[in-house]
Design a protein around this motif. Structure first.
Motif, PDB file in Angstrom:
ATOM      1  N   GLU A 119     -12.495 -35.345  41.140  1.00  0.00           N
ATOM      2  CA  GLU A 119     -13.368 -34.198  41.206  1.00  0.00           C
ATOM      3  C   GLU A 119     -14.395 -34.287  40.151  1.00  0.00           C
ATOM      4  O   GLU A 119     -15.736 -34.090  40.564  1.00  0.00           O
ATOM      5  CB  GLU A 119     -12.503 -33.004  40.825  1.00  0.00           C
ATOM      6  N   GLU A 161      -1.534 -32.162  49.313  1.00  0.00           N
ATOM      7  CA  GLU A 161      -1.970 -30.890  49.564  1.00  0.00           C
ATOM      8  C   GLU A 161      -1.251 -29.513  48.774  1.00  0.00           C
ATOM      9  O   GLU A 161      -1.770 -28.804  47.974  1.00  0.00           O
ATOM     10  CB  GLU A 161      -2.108 -30.272  50.807  1.00  0.00           C
ATOM     11  N   ASP A 211      -2.206 -27.276  45.561  1.00  0.00           N
ATOM     12  CA  ASP A 211      -2.202 -25.802  45.630  1.00  0.00           C
ATOM     13  C   ASP A 211      -1.181 -25.308  44.510  1.00  0.00           C
ATOM     14  O   ASP A 211      -1.373 -24.057  43.957  1.00  0.00           O
ATOM     15  CB  ASP A 211      -1.686 -25.354  47.033  1.00  0.00           C
ATOM     16  N   GLU A 249      -7.721 -26.482  42.193  1.00  0.00           N
ATOM     17  CA  GLU A 249      -9.019 -26.253  42.583  1.00  0.00           C
ATOM     18  C   GLU A 249      -9.723 -27.500  42.584  1.00  0.00           C
ATOM     19  O   GLU A 249     -11.249 -27.554  41.678  1.00  0.00           O
ATOM     20  CB  GLU A 249      -9.663 -25.118  41.581  1.00  0.00           C
ATOM     21  N   PRO A 263     -11.625 -29.277  45.511  1.00  0.00           N
ATOM     22  CA  PRO A 263     -11.904 -29.528  46.873  1.00  0.00           C
ATOM     23  C   PRO A 263     -12.711 -30.989  46.996  1.00  0.00           C
ATOM     24  O   PRO A 263     -12.384 -31.564  48.071  1.00  0.00           O
ATOM     25  CB  PRO A 263     -12.779 -28.484  47.254  1.00  0.00           C
ATOM     26  N   ASN A 275     -11.174 -34.088  49.523  1.00  0.00           N
ATOM     27  CA  ASN A 275     -11.770 -34.390  50.648  1.00  0.00           C
ATOM     28  C   ASN A 275     -12.140 -35.747  50.588  1.00  0.00           C
ATOM     29  O   ASN A 275     -12.018 -36.654  51.377  1.00  0.00           O
ATOM     30  CB  ASN A 275     -13.319 -33.610  50.614  1.00  0.00           C
TER      31      ASN A 275
END
Length: 209
Positions: free
Chosen positions: A29, A71, A75, A80, A82, A86
């Motif tokens: 991230e 996934e 969660d 957090e 995203p 991806n």
């Protein structure tokens, strides 16, 4: 009072796997955001991103029993991230590779085939890292890779990846399905895959071309 997170060796390994996966997702991230903001050069980004993707695929494949859904893991721990999800799951390749695929597509080459080649390269290299060296494990992976490379018109007939994979497929075809590559053979195959992958990436047109 000391609080233990685990009661036995198995539980300890599970938590260590969780920690490693958590670190990979968080690092991905941060890397994605740094790349978007031009904080990290494209070449450095691609190398680091590819390493994270490889580690992620290796980890998620080796420990799919303890981490069946990345996934759900993401969660559950409210990560957090995203962009990382991806990149690691949906795309599976660095953004720079996607850009080259798009450039190749604009020149008449299918971006889907480029992405397929990249995935097949990574899958084959990851499998060797997981000690999957039996002929009936390696042969299908190299056949898929060879097939995807032959679909790309931008690659010449004597392209390194094509010739190397053809040689290995011919070699494996003479062996029994249950035979396994020796340590030396596995090391050479991984070297050939990595070298061919680098040549493949260099052969793709740049976004500015």
């Amino acid at each position: 009072m000391e609080v233990k997170l685990w009661n036995d060796k198995h539980e300890r390994e599970t938590y260590e796997n969780f920690a490693e996966l958590y670190a990979i997702i968080k690092a991905s991230e941060k890397l994605e955001k740094a790349y978007v903001r031009d904080i990290v050069p494209a070449t450095d980004y691609e190398i680091e991103c590819q390493n994270l993707i490889t580690h992620f695929k290796t980890l998620s494949s080796a420990y799919k029993d303890s981490i069946p859904s990345v996934e759900r893991f993401h969660d559950t721990y409210k990560m957090e991230c995203p962009a990382a999800m991806n990149r690691l799951i949906t795309s599976g390749v660095p953004a720079t590779v996607e850009h080259r695929a798009a450039a190749a597509a604009s020149g008449g080459t299918s971006a889907a085939i480029v992405a397929e080649c990249v995935q097949n390269f990574i899958t084959a290299m990851d499998s060797l890292k997981l000690n999957m060296t039996a002929v009936d494990q390696v042969f299908p992976l190299l056949s898929d890779l060879s097939g995807s490379l032959n679909k790309l018109s931008i690659l010449p007939p004597d392209f390194e990846g094509k010739t190397k994979m053809k040689e290995w497929i011919g070699r494996l075809a003479k062996m029994a399905a249950a035979d396994e590559l020796t340590e030396q053979q596995a090391r050479q195959l991984h070297f050939d895959l990595e070298s061919s992958y680098n040549s493949f990436m260099a052969a793709l047109p740049t976004t500015g071309a």
